[in-house]
Design a protein around this motif. Structure first.
Motif, PDB file in Angstrom:
ATOM      1  N   VAL A 491     -31.988 -30.102  -5.109  1.00  0.00           N
ATOM      2  CA  VAL A 491     -31.379 -31.429  -5.009  1.00  0.00           C
ATOM      3  C   VAL A 491     -30.086 -31.345  -4.211  1.00  0.00           C
ATOM      4  O   VAL A 491     -29.791 -32.215  -3.366  1.00  0.00           O
ATOM      5  CB  VAL A 491     -31.141 -32.019  -6.413  1.00  0.00           C
ATOM      6  CG1 VAL A 491     -30.408 -33.354  -6.314  1.00  0.00           C
ATOM      7  CG2 VAL A 491     -32.465 -32.200  -7.155  1.00  0.00           C
ATOM      8  N   ASN A 492     -29.278 -30.304  -4.454  1.00  0.00           N
ATOM      9  CA  ASN A 492     -28.045 -30.125  -3.687  1.00  0.00           C
ATOM     10  C   ASN A 492     -28.346 -30.007  -2.191  1.00  0.00           C
ATOM     11  O   ASN A 492     -27.650 -30.600  -1.353  1.00  0.00           O
ATOM     12  CB  ASN A 492     -27.302 -28.873  -4.141  1.00  0.00           C
ATOM     13  CG  ASN A 492     -26.905 -28.878  -5.606  1.00  0.00           C
ATOM     14  OD1 ASN A 492     -26.749 -27.818  -6.199  1.00  0.00           O
ATOM     15  ND2 ASN A 492     -26.759 -30.054  -6.203  1.00  0.00           N
ATOM     16  N   ASP A 493     -29.374 -29.239  -1.844  1.00  0.00           N
ATOM     17  CA  ASP A 493     -29.718 -29.065  -0.431  1.00  0.00           C
ATOM     18  C   ASP A 493     -30.196 -30.379   0.193  1.00  0.00           C
ATOM     19  O   ASP A 493     -29.915 -30.655   1.370  1.00  0.00           O
ATOM     20  CB  ASP A 493     -30.776 -27.975  -0.266  1.00  0.00           C
ATOM     21  CG  ASP A 493     -30.192 -26.572  -0.374  1.00  0.00           C
ATOM     22  OD1 ASP A 493     -28.995 -26.397  -0.077  1.00  0.00           O
ATOM     23  OD2 ASP A 493     -30.930 -25.655  -0.767  1.00  0.00           O
ATOM     24  N   PHE A 494     -30.908 -31.190  -0.584  1.00  0.00           N
ATOM     25  CA  PHE A 494     -31.280 -32.496  -0.057  1.00  0.00           C
ATOM     26  C   PHE A 494     -30.035 -33.339   0.211  1.00  0.00           C
ATOM     27  O   PHE A 494     -29.984 -34.106   1.188  1.00  0.00           O
ATOM     28  CB  PHE A 494     -32.213 -33.231  -1.021  1.00  0.00           C
ATOM     29  CG  PHE A 494     -32.640 -34.575  -0.518  1.00  0.00           C
ATOM     30  CD1 PHE A 494     -33.594 -34.685   0.472  1.00  0.00           C
ATOM     31  CD2 PHE A 494     -32.056 -35.734  -1.008  1.00  0.00           C
ATOM     32  CE1 PHE A 494     -33.972 -35.921   0.966  1.00  0.00           C
ATOM     33  CE2 PHE A 494     -32.424 -36.979  -0.525  1.00  0.00           C
ATOM     34  CZ  PHE A 494     -33.387 -37.077   0.465  1.00  0.00           C
ATOM     35  N   SER A 495     -29.017 -33.205  -0.640  1.00  0.00           N
ATOM     36  CA  SER A 495     -27.758 -33.917  -0.394  1.00  0.00           C
ATOM     37  C   SER A 495     -27.139 -33.482   0.926  1.00  0.00           C
ATOM     38  O   SER A 495     -26.629 -34.310   1.695  1.00  0.00           O
ATOM     39  CB  SER A 495     -26.784 -33.656  -1.548  1.00  0.00           C
ATOM     40  OG  SER A 495     -27.252 -34.249  -2.748  1.00  0.00           O
ATOM     41  N   LEU A 496     -27.174 -32.182   1.222  1.00  0.00           N
ATOM     42  CA  LEU A 496     -26.669 -31.714   2.512  1.00  0.00           C
ATOM     43  C   LEU A 496     -27.476 -32.288   3.661  1.00  0.00           C
ATOM     44  O   LEU A 496     -26.919 -32.698   4.689  1.00  0.00           O
ATOM     45  CB  LEU A 496     -26.681 -30.188   2.562  1.00  0.00           C
ATOM     46  CG  LEU A 496     -25.399 -29.511   2.082  1.00  0.00           C
ATOM     47  CD1 LEU A 496     -25.395 -29.349   0.568  1.00  0.00           C
ATOM     48  CD2 LEU A 496     -25.204 -28.164   2.752  1.00  0.00           C
ATOM     49  N   ALA A 497     -28.806 -32.309   3.511  1.00  0.00           N
ATOM     50  CA  ALA A 497     -29.654 -32.866   4.562  1.00  0.00           C
ATOM     51  C   ALA A 497     -29.313 -34.328   4.823  1.00  0.00           C
ATOM     52  O   ALA A 497     -29.289 -34.787   5.976  1.00  0.00           O
ATOM     53  CB  ALA A 497     -31.124 -32.712   4.177  1.00  0.00           C
TER      54      ALA A 497
END
Length: 788
Positions: A491-497
């Protein structure tokens, strides 16, 4: 601008229909709600986001997280507390305690007192009647507090003991107990009032739930009655009093005993983290000499009404619902604390917010609601986060007393940033710096801070399980909380994306979007429970799945594979990739049946308080679960489940929360339920529920409002039959930030006893399940178009 007669008539109708604002809404907020039964809320006095939280401290041999316990002896009334935090107590410093009788040395004599009757608490006011016959009344401003003592008529000496070494103790044995590291106190004569005294000084402390580094608070206290005094210093740590506490004083104790000859005494105390002079200035500015407790109380209530309660108004007269509405608003505004101007670590023109417990708890419901209700404070919080990054090097999942920690799962500050960015927050936020902080969380392994709760990596900041995440695309049990952290990292990585897409960083978008799907690497199709197959399970370094019961997580704690929720619950938590999740579960129908089983009573040996269901309303990983029916085109079941949870497990009573408040996270979930929406944090999407009120007006700032109206609903009739958004018939069970919040809007519900098939339009988006270019196009459309 020229309006037509028809437009003017429409405006007149809207104005006439708008509910009148009640000017004393604070009377509905019940400030003892959640103070017992595991809620750990703070029942003392405070202002919104205020530093001072003045209230009682109790001792009964167990942790008093907010200072308050229903039973036990009062050890003092201190200026600093938190609300609804767990792990270990925090603060309980700058204390005063009324004591009757001859006191030769309060450092070795017992100064505790019993209660004569239950305490009384209201917005802006707290009263305790002690066993000695003394009544203590409290009121507070932002950085100063007022204590009013009414001693009994007696021949015994009347004293107030100021104990610099006073601190909330911990008894859990986790090494998190606060330590008193030293302090000083000076007593001076009021320059223009002979016989009147004031005191200044400071105390140094460390630790608490976030294992904070040493910090110092300065204080300045005045008395409005003539007094004599004696200062006490001791090299002893007084270990004989509470021998089971783990935070016995480690430095010579110091305090001052003041003696009075009148039964009514008022004390004004200011605090600061910068200097004693600033503490004195805070007291003089916020509670000037001669202030009456009723005036401070009245001003505090006005502040709450003006800054918080008036943001949500209704013509509804149901007292229970009004109690729940304004009580929840109250508790979600106690933390974080606005310490702008009180940061001792660096000089900055930026705001500074502290006591963030924690984004793991807050990002799902609280920060998105702060954006709606407090847009100015919300932007200040974001700017503070960036300022911490620029001076400390990390934006942590939590921060308290000027120290980062404790990270329970992922780097969930990333989710907070992404949610703000995708909803158009710009202002004075430095988004390049914010994104840089997110990239550091995603790429740099933080140094191990040697926390006994998790020896496998840092609990202070960042993502300590990155070595596995980067090498394998999953997390092995070499790192604690391996499976639950893998979901959060995705989920954190999707936030970065998301933020990368908006900033035009195509390479970064591709990298983090791809990583946002790595939660799927934990999907074990051979894990089975209750007739369902496929759950998130542990894997070793060779890629093999390890045995795991989907309805067991061991202790669900720091060293386990799952944190504060079952594998069953975490298997619903990839909220950016729900279309893929449904496919892994076997399709929509199976997904609905799995959700149904989650709420079925009697299927689980645990969760006794919640009917032995697999659903646990007391922990954040389950917050969104009732609403996931939307993705399978069953919003009627989402309404039924979420309304049941709200009505069954939330009450406006001292034991009225289903778990620890978590700094207002529980209350924020309830507020969204009342509003009839649920936020999908990190996306500009809200799932449609069913509002509690016939009308609700939400002030959005800048003169904009959201009007929520229902027709045909009662306490037991709440199924959605139809919905209009901004006057137009709506056929989707979700809507966008830009539909109703960005410029304001209206929601008009028709409710009935039975559900209707009204949401026949597009399903809520699942961007993580799309092809990368399609997802990037959607994200950029959401960022650039108010029609998204």
């Amino acid at each position: 601008m020229v309006f037509s007669l028809a437009a003017l008539a429409t405006i007149a109708i809207i104005v006439a229909a708008a509910p009148a604002v009640n000017t004393d809404l604070s009377r509905f907020a019940l400030t003892d709600t959640g103070s017992i039964g595991g809620g750990n809320t703070f029942p003392g006095v405070s202002r919104p986001f205020g530093i001072v939280k003045l209230g009682p401290d109790l001792y009964s041999g167990t942790d008093a997280y907010s200072g308050y316990l229903a039973k036990g002896n009062v050890t003092g009334f201190s200026m600093l507390h938190e609300s609804g935090t767990g792990g270990a107590p925090k603060y309980g410093v700058v204390s005063q305690m009324p004591v009757l009788g001859e006191i030769e040395n309060p450092l070795v004599q017992e100064t505790n007192d019993t209660r004569a009757e239950p305490d009384l608490t209201k917005v802006g006011y707290y009263r305790a009647k002690l066993g000695s016959g003394t009544t203590v009344e409290l009121a507070a401003a932002d950085k100063a507090g007022l204590l009013q003592y009414t001693f009994p008529k007696t021949d015994k000496p009347l004293n107030v003991w100021v104990d610099v070494s006073h601190v909330l103790s911990s008894y859990r044995g986790q090494g998190l107990g606060q330590h008193y590291l030293g302090g000083n106190i000076s007593v001076l004569d009021e320059p223009d009032k002979p016989g009147f005294l004031y005191y200044t000084g400071s105390g140094k402390y460390d630790n608490g739930w976030n294992r904070a580094a040493a910090w110092t608070v300065y204080f300045c206290g005045h008395f409005d009655a003539p007094a004599t005094y004696k200062i006490f210093r001791s090299p002893h740590d007084n270990k004989g009093k509470n021998t089971k506490r783990e935070d016995t004083a480690q430095a010579p104790r110091v305090g001052a005993l003041f003696r009075f000859n009148q039964t009514s005494v008022v004390s004004r105390v200011g605090v600061s983290f910068v200097s004693t002079q600033q503490a004195c200035d805070n007291a003089a500015r916020e509670i000037p000499r001669g202030s009456k407790i009723e005036d401070v109380r009245a001003e505090t209530r006005q502040v709450w009404d003006r800054q918080v309660f008036s943001k949500v108004t209704t013509t509804d007269t149901n007292t229970t619902k009004l109690n729940q509405l304004y009580t929840a608003l109250y508790f979600m505004h106690l933390l974080p604390q606005n310490k702008t101007g009180e940061n001792p670590l660096w000089t900055s023109d930026e705001p500074y917010y502290d006591d963030i417990f924690t984004f793991w708890d807050l990002y799902r419901c609280t920060t998105s609601l702060l954006h709606v209700l407090q847009p100015t404070a919300y932007e200040e919080l974001l700017r503070s986060m960036v300022d911490v990054w620029q001076h400390v090097g990390w934006v942590s999942d939590a921060r308290s007393s000027f120290s980062n920690g404790a990270v329970q799962g992922g780097s969930n500050s990333d989710n907070v940033f992404a949610d703000a960015y995708v909803k158009g927050v710009r202002g004075r936020v430095d988004w390049d710096a914010a994104f840089a902080s997110m990239v550091k969380n995603a790429e740099v392994v933080p140094p191990n801070n040697n926390d006994s709760r998790d020896p496998t990596g840092s609990t202070r900041e960042g993502r300590s399980a990155l070595p596995d995440w980067l090498e394998y695309g999953y997390i092995t049990p070499e790192f604690s909380r391996s499976v639950s952290r893998a979901v959060e990292y995705a989920v954190n990585d999707f936030s970065l994306a998301t933020v990368a897409a908006g900033l035009g960083k195509d390479a970064e978008f591709a990298r983090y979007f791809n990583r946002s799907r790595h939660w799927r690497n934990h999907w074990n199709p051979n894990m089975t429970a209750h007739g369902f197959a496929g759950f998130l399970g542990p894997r070793d370094a060779h890629g093999a799945f390890l045995p795991q019961d989907p309805v067991s997580c061991g202790g669900c704690y720091w060293r386990d594979r799952y944190y504060q929720a079952l594998p069953w619950e975490y298997s619903f938590n990839a909220h950016h990739d729900l279309a893929a999740l449904m496919d892994l579960c076997g399709g929509r129908d199976v997904f609905v049946r799995r959700l149904d089983r989650t709420f079925e009573p009697g299927v689980f040996a645990g969760n006794e308080a919640f009917g032995h269901t697999l659903f646990n309303p007391g922990n954040e990983p389950s917050f969104a679960t009732p609403y996931l029916y939307h993705f399978a085109r069953r919003p009627d079941l989402a309404v039924a489940r979420s309304r049941y949870v709200a009505k069954a497990y939330y009450r406006p009573t001292p034991d009225g929360l289903p778990g620890n408040s978590d700094a207002g996270a529980m209350e924020s979930w309830l507020l969204w339920n009342m509003l009839g929406l649920y936020p999908m944090t990190g996306q500009p999407i809200f799932l449609v529920g069913s509002p509690w009120f016939a009308d609700l007006t939400v002030a959005l700032g800048g003169g904009k409002t959201l009007r929520v109206m229902t027709e045909g609903g009662t306490e037991g009739i709440y199924h959605v039959r139809s919905l209009k958004v901004n006057g137009k018939q709506w056929d989707r069970s979700w809507l966008s930030w830009y539909d109703i919040f960005d410029q304001g809007g209206t929601l008009e519900f028709v409710l009935g006893a039975e559900p209707a098939t009204w949401a026949t339009g597009d399903l809520p988006p699942s961007p993580g399940s799309m092809a990368p270019e399609e997802a990037k196009t959607l994200l950029r459309k959401q960022l650039s178009s108010k029609e998204a």
